[in-house]
Write a protein that holds these residues in place. Structure first.
Motif, PDB file in Angstrom:
ATOM      1  N   ALA A   8       0.830  -1.211   0.000  1.00 11.71           N
ATOM      2  CA  ALA A   8       0.000   0.000   0.000  1.00 11.71           C
ATOM      3  C   ALA A   8       0.865   1.263   0.000  1.00 11.71           C
ATOM      4  CB  ALA A   8      -0.929   0.006   1.204  1.00 11.71           C
ATOM      5  N   ASN A   9       2.177   1.096  -0.205  1.00 14.40           N
ATOM      6  CA  ASN A   9       3.142   2.200  -0.218  1.00 14.40           C
ATOM      7  C   ASN A   9       3.217   2.946   1.109  1.00 14.40           C
ATOM      8  OD1 ASN A   9       4.337   1.892  -2.761  1.00 14.40           O
ATOM      9  ND2 ASN A   9       2.494   2.714  -3.714  1.00 14.40           N
ATOM     10  N   ALA A  19       5.506   1.488  10.159  1.00 11.75           N
ATOM     11  CA  ALA A  19       6.242   2.567  10.827  1.00 11.75           C
ATOM     12  C   ALA A  19       5.398   3.839  10.789  1.00 11.75           C
ATOM     13  CB  ALA A  19       7.595   2.791  10.160  1.00 11.75           C
ATOM     14  N   HIS A  20       4.877   4.155   9.598  1.00 11.19           N
ATOM     15  CA  HIS A  20       3.977   5.301   9.432  1.00 11.19           C
ATOM     16  C   HIS A  20       3.305   5.212   8.074  1.00 11.19           C
ATOM     17  CE1 HIS A  20       6.679   7.397   6.623  1.00 11.19           C
ATOM     18  NE2 HIS A  20       7.667   7.053   7.430  1.00 11.19           N
ATOM     19  N   LEU A  21       2.185   5.895   7.935  1.00 10.81           N
ATOM     20  CA  LEU A  21       1.496   5.935   6.651  1.00 10.81           C
ATOM     21  C   LEU A  21       2.308   6.767   5.680  1.00 10.81           C
ATOM     22  CD1 LEU A  21      -2.182   6.436   7.863  1.00 10.81           C
ATOM     23  CD2 LEU A  21      -1.095   4.317   7.102  1.00 10.81           C
ATOM     24  N   GLY A  22       2.330   6.363   4.434  1.00 12.64           N
ATOM     25  CA  GLY A  22       3.071   7.088   3.412  1.00 12.64           C
ATOM     26  C   GLY A  22       4.424   6.452   3.158  1.00 12.64           C
ATOM     27  N   PHE A  23       5.064   6.944   2.109  1.00 12.29           N
ATOM     28  CA  PHE A  23       6.358   6.413   1.677  1.00 12.29           C
ATOM     29  C   PHE A  23       7.417   6.568   2.751  1.00 12.29           C
ATOM     30  CE2 PHE A  23       4.390   7.368  -2.435  1.00 12.29           C
ATOM     31  CZ  PHE A  23       4.643   6.197  -3.115  1.00 12.29           C
ATOM     32  N   ARG A  24       8.391   5.673   2.707  1.00  8.09           N
ATOM     33  CA  ARG A  24       9.543   5.841   3.593  1.00  8.09           C
ATOM     34  C   ARG A  24      10.313   7.060   3.120  1.00  8.09           C
ATOM     35  NH1 ARG A  24      14.275   1.762   1.503  1.00  8.09           N
ATOM     36  NH2 ARG A  24      14.044   2.468  -0.616  1.00  8.09           N
ATOM     37  N   THR A  25      10.944   7.722   4.041  1.00  8.98           N
ATOM     38  CA  THR A  25      11.696   8.936   3.719  1.00  8.98           C
ATOM     39  C   THR A  25      13.180   8.611   3.659  1.00  8.98           C
ATOM     40  OG1 THR A  25      11.953   9.484   6.046  1.00  8.98           O
ATOM     41  CG2 THR A  25       9.982  10.338   4.932  1.00  8.98           C
ATOM     42  N   SER A  26      13.960   9.555   3.167  1.00 11.15           N
ATOM     43  CA  SER A  26      15.401   9.331   3.135  1.00 11.15           C
ATOM     44  C   SER A  26      15.948   9.197   4.553  1.00 11.15           C
ATOM     45  CB  SER A  26      16.108  10.453   2.384  1.00 11.15           C
ATOM     46  OG  SER A  26      15.821  11.688   2.987  1.00 11.15           O
ATOM     47  N   ALA A  27      15.347   9.903   5.521  1.00 10.64           N
ATOM     48  CA  ALA A  27      15.781   9.769   6.923  1.00 10.64           C
ATOM     49  C   ALA A  27      15.484   8.364   7.423  1.00 10.64           C
ATOM     50  CB  ALA A  27      15.082  10.799   7.793  1.00 10.64           C
ATOM     51  N   GLY A  28      14.343   7.817   7.015  1.00 13.14           N
ATOM     52  CA  GLY A  28      13.978   6.464   7.422  1.00 13.14           C
ATOM     53  C   GLY A  28      14.913   5.422   6.854  1.00 13.14           C
ATOM     54  N   ALA A 112       9.215  -5.445 -12.336  1.00 10.10           N
ATOM     55  CA  ALA A 112      10.486  -5.954 -11.818  1.00 10.10           C
ATOM     56  C   ALA A 112      11.134  -5.020 -10.799  1.00 10.10           C
ATOM     57  CB  ALA A 112      11.448  -6.208 -12.974  1.00 10.10           C
ATOM     58  N   HIS A 113      10.711  -3.754 -10.775  1.00 10.67           N
ATOM     59  CA  HIS A 113      11.279  -2.782  -9.830  1.00 10.67           C
ATOM     60  C   HIS A 113      10.392  -2.581  -8.613  1.00 10.67           C
ATOM     61  CE1 HIS A 113      14.265  -1.865 -12.840  1.00 10.67           C
ATOM     62  NE2 HIS A 113      13.294  -1.703 -13.720  1.00 10.67           N
ATOM     63  N   GLY A 114       9.311  -3.353  -8.509  1.00  8.67           N
ATOM     64  CA  GLY A 114       8.431  -3.248  -7.349  1.00  8.67           C
ATOM     65  C   GLY A 114       7.339  -2.211  -7.478  1.00  8.67           C
ATOM     66  N   HIS A 115       7.230  -1.565  -8.636  1.00 16.49           N
ATOM     67  CA  HIS A 115       6.189  -0.548  -8.823  1.00 16.49           C
ATOM     68  C   HIS A 115       4.866  -1.222  -9.172  1.00 16.49           C
ATOM     69  CE1 HIS A 115       9.984   1.635  -9.840  1.00 16.49           C
ATOM     70  NE2 HIS A 115       9.488   2.382  -8.869  1.00 16.49           N
TER      71      HIS A 115
END
Length: 125
Positions: A8-9, A19-28, A112-115
């Motif tokens: 669900a991204n 961890a949280h709703l929404g995409f992982r961040t660069s900090a994550g 193949a890239h997970g999209h």
């Protein structure tokens, strides 16, 4: 032992812990996770889910394998999403439980890239 986007991204880690709703961040991506942290969170989730199953399936005794399956299913579907399956198990209709669970399985085709891929086109009727 890292953060990733689930189907669900949403930012997730370990064995499907949100961890949280929404995409992982660069900090994550840079925040480390230890095996102990991942295992402790999973153990807590399993204990809570076992209580949910025991609370919802009281009228029919489950074998250990069926109890484990209910816990695994409820951990992924949540208490509300498992309500129909709990009711089926509670009625003692063990043969219908798996087909009830399968109604909650959704396949999200990916490249193949997970999209995520778009849904297949339906042929014109």
């Amino acid at each position: 032992m890292s953060y990733y986007n689930d189907v669900a991204n949403n930012c997730t880690y370990g064995v499907g812990t949100l961890a949280h709703l929404g995409f992982r961040t660069s900090a994550g991506r840079q925040r480390p996770l230890s095996i102990a942290q991942v295992n402790a969170k999973l153990a807590t989730k399993v204990r809570l889910t076992e209580r949910i199953v025991r609370r919802n399936v009281r009228n029919h005794e489950l074998t250990q394998a069926r109890f484990d399956a209910q816990v695994s299913f409820a951990q992924n579907s949540g208490e509300g999403g498992s309500r129909d399956t709990f009711a089926t198990a509670n009625s003692g209709n063990d043969r219908l439980v798996p087909s009830n669970m399968s109604l909650c399985v959704y396949v999200h085709p990916r490249d193949a890239h997970g999209h995520l891929l778009p849904p297949p086109r339906q042929p014109p009727s």
